[in-house]
Design a protein around this motif. Sequence first.
Motif, PDB file in Angstrom:
ATOM      1  N   THR A  28       0.836  -1.189   0.000  1.00  0.00           N
ATOM      2  CA  THR A  28       0.000   0.000   0.000  1.00  0.00           C
ATOM      3  C   THR A  28       0.880   1.252   0.000  1.00  0.00           C
ATOM      4  OG1 THR A  28      -0.090   0.112   2.419  1.00  0.00           O
ATOM      5  CG2 THR A  28      -1.758  -1.237   1.331  1.00  0.00           C
ATOM      6  N   GLY A  29       0.261   2.395  -0.223  1.00  0.00           N
ATOM      7  CA  GLY A  29       0.956   3.663  -0.113  1.00  0.00           C
ATOM      8  C   GLY A  29       1.500   4.174  -1.435  1.00  0.00           C
ATOM      9  N   ASN A  30       1.908   5.418  -1.408  1.00  0.00           N
ATOM     10  CA  ASN A  30       2.433   6.120  -2.578  1.00  0.00           C
ATOM     11  C   ASN A  30       3.957   6.170  -2.508  1.00  0.00           C
ATOM     12  OD1 ASN A  30       3.039   7.828  -4.696  1.00  0.00           O
ATOM     13  ND2 ASN A  30       2.140   9.660  -3.734  1.00  0.00           N
ATOM     14  N   PRO A  31       4.674   5.513  -3.443  1.00  0.00           N
ATOM     15  CA  PRO A  31       6.147   5.555  -3.422  1.00  0.00           C
ATOM     16  C   PRO A  31       6.692   6.964  -3.590  1.00  0.00           C
ATOM     17  CG  PRO A  31       5.362   3.790  -4.846  1.00  0.00           C
ATOM     18  CD  PRO A  31       4.171   4.629  -4.507  1.00  0.00           C
ATOM     19  N   ASP A  32       5.891   7.842  -4.168  1.00  0.00           N
ATOM     20  CA  ASP A  32       6.319   9.235  -4.387  1.00  0.00           C
ATOM     21  C   ASP A  32       5.651  10.180  -3.402  1.00  0.00           C
ATOM     22  OD1 ASP A  32       7.912   8.488  -6.623  1.00  0.00           O
ATOM     23  OD2 ASP A  32       6.082   8.395  -7.845  1.00  0.00           O
ATOM     24  N   SER A  33       5.395   9.693  -2.194  1.00  0.00           N
ATOM     25  CA  SER A  33       4.729  10.517  -1.184  1.00  0.00           C
ATOM     26  C   SER A  33       5.438  11.853  -1.013  1.00  0.00           C
ATOM     27  CB  SER A  33       4.700   9.788   0.153  1.00  0.00           C
ATOM     28  OG  SER A  33       4.278  10.637   1.195  1.00  0.00           O
ATOM     29  N   PRO A  34       4.695  12.926  -0.921  1.00  0.00           N
ATOM     30  CA  PRO A  34       5.319  14.243  -0.730  1.00  0.00           C
ATOM     31  C   PRO A  34       6.043  14.375   0.600  1.00  0.00           C
ATOM     32  CG  PRO A  34       2.932  14.367  -0.486  1.00  0.00           C
ATOM     33  CD  PRO A  34       3.230  13.020  -1.025  1.00  0.00           C
ATOM     34  N   PHE A  35       5.781  13.468   1.534  1.00  0.00           N
ATOM     35  CA  PHE A  35       6.466  13.546   2.830  1.00  0.00           C
ATOM     36  C   PHE A  35       7.893  13.009   2.748  1.00  0.00           C
ATOM     37  CE2 PHE A  35       1.918  13.053   4.097  1.00  0.00           C
ATOM     38  CZ  PHE A  35       1.762  14.301   4.679  1.00  0.00           C
ATOM     39  N   ALA A  36       8.169  12.156   1.760  1.00  0.00           N
ATOM     40  CA  ALA A  36       9.502  11.569   1.631  1.00  0.00           C
ATOM     41  C   ALA A  36      10.503  12.643   1.208  1.00  0.00           C
ATOM     42  CB  ALA A  36       9.480  10.433   0.631  1.00  0.00           C
ATOM     43  N   ASN A  37      11.740  12.565   1.676  1.00  0.00           N
ATOM     44  CA  ASN A  37      12.749  13.599   1.375  1.00  0.00           C
ATOM     45  C   ASN A  37      14.028  13.013   0.783  1.00  0.00           C
ATOM     46  OD1 ASN A  37      14.034  12.414   3.527  1.00  0.00           O
ATOM     47  ND2 ASN A  37      13.710  14.129   4.943  1.00  0.00           N
ATOM     48  N   GLY A  38      13.977  11.780   0.282  1.00  0.00           N
ATOM     49  CA  GLY A  38      15.174  11.171  -0.297  1.00  0.00           C
ATOM     50  C   GLY A  38      15.643  11.884  -1.555  1.00  0.00           C
ATOM     51  N   GLN A  39      16.942  11.943  -1.720  1.00  0.00           N
ATOM     52  CA  GLN A  39      17.504  12.567  -2.926  1.00  0.00           C
ATOM     53  C   GLN A  39      17.394  11.611  -4.112  1.00  0.00           C
ATOM     54  OE1 GLN A  39      21.453  14.135  -2.298  1.00  0.00           O
ATOM     55  NE2 GLN A  39      20.986  14.805  -0.195  1.00  0.00           N
ATOM     56  N   GLU A  40      17.555  12.173  -5.299  1.00  0.00           N
ATOM     57  CA  GLU A  40      17.527  11.342  -6.501  1.00  0.00           C
ATOM     58  C   GLU A  40      18.783  10.471  -6.529  1.00  0.00           C
ATOM     59  OE1 GLU A  40      15.388  10.823  -8.964  1.00  0.00           O
ATOM     60  OE2 GLU A  40      13.895  12.113  -7.953  1.00  0.00           O
ATOM     61  N   PRO A  41      18.629   9.183  -6.739  1.00  0.00           N
ATOM     62  CA  PRO A  41      19.823   8.321  -6.820  1.00  0.00           C
ATOM     63  C   PRO A  41      20.605   8.627  -8.101  1.00  0.00           C
ATOM     64  CG  PRO A  41      17.857   7.100  -7.415  1.00  0.00           C
ATOM     65  CD  PRO A  41      17.383   8.433  -6.927  1.00  0.00           C
ATOM     66  N   PRO A  42      21.910   8.359  -8.081  1.00  0.00           N
ATOM     67  CA  PRO A  42      22.721   8.599  -9.288  1.00  0.00           C
ATOM     68  C   PRO A  42      22.323   7.619 -10.393  1.00  0.00           C
ATOM     69  CG  PRO A  42      23.989   7.400  -7.654  1.00  0.00           C
ATOM     70  CD  PRO A  42      22.708   7.801  -6.983  1.00  0.00           C
ATOM     71  N   PRO A  43      22.604   7.971 -11.635  1.00  0.00           N
ATOM     72  CA  PRO A  43      22.259   7.052 -12.731  1.00  0.00           C
ATOM     73  C   PRO A  43      23.055   5.759 -12.601  1.00  0.00           C
ATOM     74  CG  PRO A  43      23.697   8.808 -13.507  1.00  0.00           C
ATOM     75  CD  PRO A  43      23.283   9.183 -12.116  1.00  0.00           C
ATOM     76  N   PRO A  44      22.500   4.678 -13.069  1.00  0.00           N
ATOM     77  CA  PRO A  44      23.203   3.383 -12.972  1.00  0.00           C
ATOM     78  C   PRO A  44      24.467   3.374 -13.812  1.00  0.00           C
ATOM     79  CG  PRO A  44      21.278   3.218 -14.384  1.00  0.00           C
ATOM     80  CD  PRO A  44      21.199   4.568 -13.735  1.00  0.00           C
ATOM     81  N   VAL A  45      25.448   2.593 -13.399  1.00  0.00           N
ATOM     82  CA  VAL A  45      26.719   2.472 -14.117  1.00  0.00           C
ATOM     83  C   VAL A  45      26.483   1.774 -15.439  1.00  0.00           C
ATOM     84  CG1 VAL A  45      29.035   1.478 -14.058  1.00  0.00           C
ATOM     85  CG2 VAL A  45      28.008   2.395 -11.964  1.00  0.00           C
ATOM     86  N   GLN A  46      27.040   2.345 -16.501  1.00  0.00           N
ATOM     87  CA  GLN A  46      26.884   1.755 -17.817  1.00  0.00           C
ATOM     88  C   GLN A  46      27.925   0.657 -18.019  1.00  0.00           C
ATOM     89  OE1 GLN A  46      24.474   2.550 -20.034  1.00  0.00           O
ATOM     90  NE2 GLN A  46      23.644   3.955 -18.470  1.00  0.00           N
TER      91      GLN A  46
END
Length: 916
Positions: free
Chosen positions: A815-833
């Motif tokens: 359940t729940g919204n993975p993009d909840s406005p309460f969450a404050n995590g930074q954007e992860p770096p792009p995956p290694v090519q």
Amino acid sequence: MNPYGEPQSSRARARVPGSAGSTPDDDQPRSYSASARPSGSARPAPDAYRRGAGGRASVGNNTSGRASVGSASVGSASVGSASVGSARVGGSARVGAAAAPPPGRAAVARAAVRPGTGFGPPNAPDDEGSFGGERPGRGGKDKSKAAKRRRRTNILTAAAAVVVIMLGAGVVGGTYFFDDVDLPPPVSEDQSNVILDAKGTTLAKLGDQNRTVVPEARINKVVEHAVAAAEDKNFYKHHGIDMKGIVRAAWNNFTGGATQGASTITQQYARHAAELKDISINRKLREAVIARKLESKYDKDQIMGMYLNYIYLGQGRYGIEAAAQGYFGKSVTTPAGQKNAITPYEAAVLAGIIKQPEPSASHDGYDPTVNPTAAKERWEYTMANMYEMGWISKDVYDKRKYPTNLKVVKASSVKSTDNKPVGMIMRHVKAELADMGISAEEFKKGGLTVTTTIDPDVQKAAEEAGSRKSESSPMNDKPATYQAAVIGIDPKTGRVLGYYGGDDANGLDYGGYMSPDGTEIVGGQSPGSTFKIYTLAAALKEDISFKTTWDGTKLRPNGTKISNAGADPGTVCKGKIKYCDLETATIKSYNFPFYWIADGIGRDKVIAAARDAGVGHMFTDSGKLVDLNKTDKSTWEKTGYFDNEVAFGQYRVVPLEHAEGVATIVGNGVHHDAHFVKSVTRVDPETGKKSIVGSEKIEGNEVFKADQMSNLQSVMKEIVEVDDRDLRGGQEGIAKSGTWEFKEGSGDTWFVGGMPQLAATVWVGGAKNKVELKESNGRDMFGAGTPSKIWKKFLDAVIKAKDLKNEDFPDRVETGNPDSPFANGQEPPPPVQNNDGDNNNGGDCVLGFIGPDCNQNNNGGNGNNNGGNNNGDGNGNGNDDGNGNGGDDGGGNGNTPETQPTFEQPTVDPTFEPEN
């Protein structure tokens, strides 16, 4: 004045008996017609002794209404010709005209007439209650034994009156005593309250007196007869007064001799009912008057019943039922002839104790377990009287054998829960009875049967898992300054099935911190990370998903860092500290997401979730107890109350209330009040019928949605797996560990959760005062250490004892919204090519296999960044930061689980100690 307080003129009254067929006054009072009373007589005076209905002479043609008595002749008539004794029952004693005394002449005493043919054979002996001295139909002095008894009674009665007058006791007339002395109401005897477990086994008997009141109608008659034989063999014949005893008491008081008793059973009960404790003639006379009034209002069986429920029979046992149970393990209500019924021989033993149940300076008493020789002598006396009075047959008497099945039990044993862990439960029983409206006064009065929720198998498992005295407990090798609490609750009903809050029933209650009188909460403990289950419940309610990410580097508004269980920031969340997902943070028990959840949705919603789950009280840092059910956000957010650290367990709670909250999570979000009492009944002492005066309420209230709870339960299930706490037989379990610091180490450690059939909460901390908790190897204790071992032992023992079949928790619903406005995590770096699927880290390598740098930087083939699943060492066995797989604080099964102190570190160091 006559001996019973009735007004009486100096001239005797002539009374008119009823008809020949009237019933003796042993069965009913006499009736008199108004016309039959002599002139000037207001009412008949009560008799001291039973006599036939025709036992007094009526006056024939004597117009003055006076009867002459004795051998003196009047006029020309001799005594013989005016024989009073020849009057038939229902007839009149004829006195010839010449025999009638002239008007105005006083005739002394009463005209007595023995019963005629209406009561028995013509030559039957005189009734014991008759007065006078002549035999019927003939002159001369009656020399029979009955006549001697009558004369002796008259002398004793007159002597008593003379003594009273000489002593100046203040008694002017019978009217004073009979009208002034009030008849007290029947005493409602204090009883013990019987506390039973869920299977009906007695856990304890509580109350000021160990007494069980039983209706007289249900008491085996052989018991009543034995008591009468021992204490008052003429009980069923007299009117309640022992004239000899009254005179003896008066004489001894007058002469300064020793006080003597010889009171009837009715007088003994009268003394008890009226609380006549002083030793005086006045008391003895009042006792006699009350006894007469008791006999007028109640029949013999009723008086015997009141007496048997009041008497003390030694060993702390009050009433005949407690004595029968205590000395023989039997009930006096079992009908004669049935299995385990009291025998005449056993009844005689009990009756013999009444005379003196306890030793004194001059005599060791008649308790058969204390003074068997005297008790047996008293038993022989009682048996002889039972036979004499016809209450047992000759065969029973001849075959008499002194009982050998006596129980030798010390008086202190009536406090059956002293020094037993189960005794702590009684505090909670009292508290719940008060909530049901049963006052402390009613409880003190006793007579209640309380059936508790305690399951003996679960209770045993809790005690063996949590007590240092148990050789199989993980606490057994811990110092005496350590203490555990173990609480098991049925998540489907809220029933407390097992409760261990300490070994000393009179000591501190480490499970519920309930005061000994059951009226207030006196302490609590910081729950640490176990409180996060409520933070998560609040987050799920606000549509926050376990897939949301959170930034562990973000500082508090005051610029301080949030502790992450002492972990190296570079290794937190597998190196993803700036975008750590909530599920990993829950399993690893990092604090930062929970702080920001409380900050985002409002800490009041975290507190409200805990309250809804069952946590009713919480302490502030200053030690103020806050009732969460009587306060709200306006109070909780005041300065000095609760900050965002509430989200990871800084503030103290009551373990029992926390256990109730845990049961709500285990029970799929349905809250049930945790309780110890299933039902309360009271027996009517008159009818013996039971009535229910209180009962449990097991209706649940859904406070969290079931699908959200399945989500949370699935994450908590992973904690059990990584901590290697799988339950017996593959039973599914869910859990959360927690630790709160004290000084340089741990002060409170927890492991909570359970299985679908039972929610289990375990706390380990300091006994009385906080201490730094260490494991046996000297390292710091964490929730995933000793508490988790206690938790597993407890549940495994219950599974085995109850032979429980495996039950699973509901399937997970994310359940729940993975993009909840309460969450404050930074954007992860792009995956290694990667080039062509190879893990090429750069350098001079053409097509992945031509060049000097080819195949030089393959770190194990599948290595992840920053020491991930294989720590980058090519071995493939690394877990997180090397501190364990998912305890709250590194207490899991990873490499060197206790090498780093990983307890939560609050902004304020709470070191509150439980109140003693």
